[in-house]
Design an enzyme around this catalytic site. Structure first.
Site, PDB file in Angstrom:
ATOM      1  N   SER A  29       0.904  -1.160   0.063  1.00 20.33           N
ATOM      2  CA  SER A  29       0.086  -0.098   0.134  1.00 20.33           C
ATOM      3  C   SER A  29       0.876   1.356   0.070  1.00 20.33           C
ATOM      4  O   SER A  29       0.632   2.323  -0.968  1.00 20.33           O
ATOM      5  CB  SER A  29      -0.768   0.037   1.216  1.00 20.33           C
ATOM      6  OG  SER A  29      -1.928  -0.958   1.124  1.00 20.33           O
ATOM      7  N   ARG A  33       1.382   4.081  -3.026  1.00 23.37           N
ATOM      8  CA  ARG A  33       1.543   5.564  -2.603  1.00 23.37           C
ATOM      9  C   ARG A  33       2.600   6.647  -2.692  1.00 23.37           C
ATOM     10  O   ARG A  33       2.507   7.624  -3.086  1.00 23.37           O
ATOM     11  CB  ARG A  33       0.875   5.614  -1.210  1.00 23.37           C
ATOM     12  CG  ARG A  33      -0.674   5.328  -1.162  1.00 23.37           C
ATOM     13  CD  ARG A  33      -0.987   4.920   0.352  1.00 23.37           C
ATOM     14  NE  ARG A  33      -2.546   4.636   0.413  1.00 23.37           N
ATOM     15  CZ  ARG A  33      -3.047   3.345   0.049  1.00 23.37           C
ATOM     16  NH1 ARG A  33      -2.413   2.535  -0.429  1.00 23.37           N
ATOM     17  NH2 ARG A  33      -4.430   3.351   0.141  1.00 23.37           N
ATOM     18  N   ARG A 129     -13.223  -7.128 -11.698  1.00 22.17           N
ATOM     19  CA  ARG A 129     -13.465  -6.606 -10.459  1.00 22.17           C
ATOM     20  C   ARG A 129     -14.581  -5.287 -10.386  1.00 22.17           C
ATOM     21  O   ARG A 129     -13.956  -4.623 -11.538  1.00 22.17           O
ATOM     22  CB  ARG A 129     -12.170  -6.495  -9.389  1.00 22.17           C
ATOM     23  CG  ARG A 129     -11.493  -7.452  -9.220  1.00 22.17           C
ATOM     24  CD  ARG A 129     -10.167  -7.428  -8.744  1.00 22.17           C
ATOM     25  NE  ARG A 129     -10.290  -6.835  -7.116  1.00 22.17           N
ATOM     26  CZ  ARG A 129      -9.223  -6.175  -6.348  1.00 22.17           C
ATOM     27  NH1 ARG A 129      -8.154  -6.375  -6.803  1.00 22.17           N
ATOM     28  NH2 ARG A 129      -9.378  -5.929  -5.262  1.00 22.17           N
ATOM     29  N   SER A 175     -13.163   1.233   2.466  1.00 23.57           N
ATOM     30  CA  SER A 175     -12.433   0.949   1.311  1.00 23.57           C
ATOM     31  C   SER A 175     -11.471   1.881   1.631  1.00 23.57           C
ATOM     32  O   SER A 175     -11.560   3.286   1.182  1.00 23.57           O
ATOM     33  CB  SER A 175     -13.121   1.024   0.245  1.00 23.57           C
ATOM     34  OG  SER A 175     -12.049   0.905  -0.759  1.00 23.57           O
ATOM     35  N   GLN A 177      -9.127   2.275  -0.743  1.00 27.76           N
ATOM     36  CA  GLN A 177      -9.093   2.544  -2.187  1.00 27.76           C
ATOM     37  C   GLN A 177     -10.134   3.572  -2.642  1.00 27.76           C
ATOM     38  O   GLN A 177      -9.586   4.707  -3.224  1.00 27.76           O
ATOM     39  CB  GLN A 177      -9.357   1.458  -2.840  1.00 27.76           C
ATOM     40  CG  GLN A 177      -8.242   0.265  -2.788  1.00 27.76           C
ATOM     41  CD  GLN A 177      -8.104  -1.054  -3.450  1.00 27.76           C
ATOM     42  OE1 GLN A 177      -9.126  -1.113  -4.312  1.00 27.76           O
ATOM     43  NE2 GLN A 177      -7.290  -1.798  -3.357  1.00 27.76           N
ATOM     44  N   ASP A 328      -7.074  -8.320   4.269  1.00 27.09           N
ATOM     45  CA  ASP A 328      -6.319  -9.105   3.523  1.00 27.09           C
ATOM     46  C   ASP A 328      -5.681 -10.510   4.019  1.00 27.09           C
ATOM     47  O   ASP A 328      -5.059 -11.294   3.475  1.00 27.09           O
ATOM     48  CB  ASP A 328      -5.011  -8.103   2.699  1.00 27.09           C
ATOM     49  CG  ASP A 328      -5.555  -7.043   1.765  1.00 27.09           C
ATOM     50  OD1 ASP A 328      -6.603  -7.397   1.170  1.00 27.09           O
ATOM     51  OD2 ASP A 328      -4.644  -6.355   1.486  1.00 27.09           O
ATOM     52  N   LYS A 355     -12.364  -9.323  -4.003  1.00 23.54           N
ATOM     53  CA  LYS A 355     -10.738  -9.236  -3.973  1.00 23.54           C
ATOM     54  C   LYS A 355     -10.182  -9.562  -5.395  1.00 23.54           C
ATOM     55  O   LYS A 355     -11.022  -9.865  -6.173  1.00 23.54           O
ATOM     56  CB  LYS A 355     -10.274  -9.561  -2.658  1.00 23.54           C
ATOM     57  CG  LYS A 355     -10.747  -8.794  -1.578  1.00 23.54           C
ATOM     58  CD  LYS A 355     -10.194  -7.484  -1.316  1.00 23.54           C
ATOM     59  CE  LYS A 355     -10.670  -6.677  -0.231  1.00 23.54           C
ATOM     60  NZ  LYS A 355     -10.233  -5.124  -0.558  1.00 23.54           N
ATOM     61  N   ARG A 359     -12.533 -14.394  -2.292  1.00 23.59           N
ATOM     62  CA  ARG A 359     -11.868 -14.860  -1.335  1.00 23.59           C
ATOM     63  C   ARG A 359     -12.658 -15.651  -0.367  1.00 23.59           C
ATOM     64  O   ARG A 359     -12.161 -16.601   0.296  1.00 23.59           O
ATOM     65  CB  ARG A 359     -10.814 -13.802  -0.556  1.00 23.59           C
ATOM     66  CG  ARG A 359      -9.693 -13.568  -1.379  1.00 23.59           C
ATOM     67  CD  ARG A 359      -8.697 -12.675  -0.802  1.00 23.59           C
ATOM     68  NE  ARG A 359      -7.848 -12.491  -1.500  1.00 23.59           N
ATOM     69  CZ  ARG A 359      -6.831 -11.391  -1.403  1.00 23.59           C
ATOM     70  NH1 ARG A 359      -6.965 -10.376  -0.516  1.00 23.59           N
ATOM     71  NH2 ARG A 359      -5.851 -11.416  -2.450  1.00 23.59           N
TER      72      ARG A 359
HETATM   73  C1  S3P Z   1      -5.452  -1.275  -0.197  1.00 23.96           C
HETATM   74  C2  S3P Z   1      -6.895  -1.296   0.455  1.00 23.96           C
HETATM   75  C3  S3P Z   1      -7.662  -2.489   0.665  1.00 23.96           C
HETATM   76  C4  S3P Z   1      -6.699  -3.878   0.506  1.00 23.96           C
HETATM   77  C5  S3P Z   1      -5.717  -3.755  -0.629  1.00 23.96           C
HETATM   78  C6  S3P Z   1      -4.972  -2.556  -0.470  1.00 23.96           C
HETATM   79  C7  S3P Z   1      -4.899   0.085  -0.283  1.00 23.96           C
HETATM   80  O1  S3P Z   1      -8.680  -2.633  -0.558  1.00 23.96           O
HETATM   81  O2  S3P Z   1      -7.539  -5.011   0.183  1.00 23.96           O
HETATM   82  O3  S3P Z   1      -5.046  -4.910  -0.837  1.00 23.96           O
HETATM   83  O4  S3P Z   1      -3.604   0.290  -0.337  1.00 23.96           O
HETATM   84  O5  S3P Z   1      -5.488   1.159  -0.219  1.00 23.96           O
HETATM   85  P1  S3P Z   1     -10.127  -1.836  -0.197  1.00 23.96           P
HETATM   86  O6  S3P Z   1     -10.041  -0.419  -0.245  1.00 23.96           O
HETATM   87  O7  S3P Z   1     -10.853  -2.291  -1.482  1.00 23.96           O
HETATM   88  O8  S3P Z   1     -10.631  -2.559   1.045  1.00 23.96           O
END
Ligand code: S3P
Length: 445
Positions: A29, A33, A129, A175, A177, A328, A355, A359
């Site tokens: 992550s 970023r 997805r 989330s 993301q 995760d 995912k 999963r």
């Molecule tokens: C992540 C957010 C998570 C996680 C992914 C990494 C991130 O997903 O499952 O492996 O780095 O922001 P979600 O935002 O869909 O929960």
């Protein structure tokens, strides 16, 4: 990684005690970023400890395609010369994110605040997805979707906003993301962009935006939520980023050490951000011996050294509000649950269905083909631990790195070996998983 590559199966066998000291690769992550914020900054960003897995390399390539200068300057050391907020150039080709939902969705946010058009694509897993959850708020901010596959799936052509609009957005699911995509688009908008989440998700974007000079304030919201307010038209300045070891990758050797008799492992520099440590909390509740030492947070994220010793585990109930802090890790937690005595109930796992694979179904299948009793009830997963795992099954990885690694961990203590049909996708997040586990004593063949 394409889905047409030749599959590379592997078998894990009951192994002697796992022992040694390792540093798992940099956090995925944070690696994504660091590259994206570096590209949106003015000046140079130097990153050390970057995860050089396929997912992150795809993000590095997309930053190059959008006009940033991205160079590898040494082992896990990278330099990014950014183009500034809203400064992306229109890419000449489709941006290919391979297997990575995080790379794709965060870059969608960053592109949404620039007056350019870009095509987003990925492998068969990523093409299955949902993307609407990201595109809906980005459209509210002024971005336009020129082309999208049915069901809101990739490939997508996104036209960024010429004049992005700041919004207040309540995320429909916890989330990071979605939150991050909105914040990255908000960097280019005048005024305050606000994201409200009912359950706090990982806060790496907020921490790193602050580190790069943005004005961003996060306050508690309700029982478990947060409200994040970002001041737009930000000028980000290049910064130094030290990437700690990824707790989601550390999860595999941690569970392996807990279930393989006599094991004693030390993992260094593991990130211990409380929004990522749900697995450690749960494993400790199960009776796992995990000691933390050398805690520090001088680089923007807390980290520590973890010593893990083989332990007798017992079944527990994992509450749904813990899910964002270990989203995760449920696959490998299910492996620990299978080795525990008693039933483990994991509640509120709806998000696991979207995912890299479904999963929830894949975890149940992985356990079932290896003789473990398991049930899916609504969004809950229930595993009946009997202190040992019969094994002998062939696990389908479904283009999902974490299924492959979880199944291999399970095979290290099972009565019969456990086979996985394809280890290729491990390279997306933990390229050295197999040699590193072998160096600790894992028997794979
Ligand atoms: C992540 C957010 C998570 C996680 C992914 C990494 C991130 O997903 O499952 O492996 O780095 O922001 P979600 O935002 O869909 O929960």
């Amino acid at each position: 990684m394409t889905d047409s590559a030749q599959p590379t199966p592997l078998e894990a066998r009951c192994s002697g005690p796992l022992a040694g000291r390792v540093r798992v690769p940099g956090d995925k992550s944070i690696s994504h970023r660091a590259l994206i914020l570096g590209a949106l900054s003015v000046g140079e960003t130097r990153i050390s400890g970057l995860l050089e897995g396929e997912d992150v390399i795809n993000t590095a390539n997309s930053m190059r395609a959008l006009g940033a200068r991205v160079e590898r300057t040494g082992d896990f050391a990278w330099s990014v010369h950014g183009v500034g907020v809203a400064g992306f150039a229109e890419p000449r080709q489709a941006l290919d994110f391979g297997n990575s939902g995080t790379g794709c969705r965060l870059v969608m946010g960053a592109v949404a605040g620039c007056p350019i058009s870009a095509v987003f694509d990925g492998d068969a897993s990523l093409r299955s997805r949902p993307m609407r959850r990201i595109l809906d708020p980005l459209e509210l901010m002024g971005a336009r979707i020129a082309d999208i596959r049915e069901g809101g799936r990739l490939p997508v052509t996104l036209n960024g906003a010429r004049n992005p609009v700041p919004i207040t957005y309540r995320t429909p699911v916890a989330s990071a993301q979605i939150k991050s995509a909105v914040l990255l688009a908000g960097l280019a908008a005048p005024g305050i962009t606000t994201v409200i989440e009912q359950e706090a998700s990982r806060d790496h974007t907020e921490r790193m935006l602050k580190h790069f000079g943005a004005e961003i304030v996060s306050t508690p919201e309700g029982l478990h939520g947060r409200k994040i307010a970002l001041t737009g038209e930000a000028e980000l300045r290049g910064a130094e980023v030290v990437v700690p070891a990824d707790p989601s990758s550390a999860a595999f050797p941690i569970v392996a050490a807990l279930v393989v008799e006599g094991s004693d492992l030390v993992l260094s520099d593991v990130m211990t951000n409380p929004l990522r440590t749900g697995l450690l909390t749960t494993l400790r509740e199960m009776g796992g011996s995990i000691e933390e030492s050398d805690a520090r947070s001088d680089t923007g994220e807390p980290m520590a050294q973890l010593r893990v010793r083989a332990s007798k585990l017992r079944g527990v109930e994992v509450p749904p509000e813990r899910a964002p802090a270990m989203i995760d890790e449920y696959l490998v937690l299910a492996v620990a649950a299978a080795y525990a005595e008693g039933t483990t109930v994991m509640r509120g796992l709806k998000e696991l269905r979207v995912k890299e694979s479904d999963r929830l179904a894949a975890t149940a299948d992985m356990l079932r083909v290896n003789g473990v009793r398991v049930e899916i009830s609504g969004d809950d997963l229930i595993v009946e631990g009997r202190g040992h795992v019969p094994g002998g099954g062939l696990v389908a990885t479904h283009m999902d790195h974490r299924i492959a690694m979880s199944a291999l961990v399970m095979g290290l203590a099972s009565d019969e070996p456990v086979e996985v049909d394809d280890t290729a996708f491990i390279a997306t997040s933990f390229p050295d998983f197999i040699p590193m586990m072998r160096s600790l004593g894992a028997e794979f063949s």
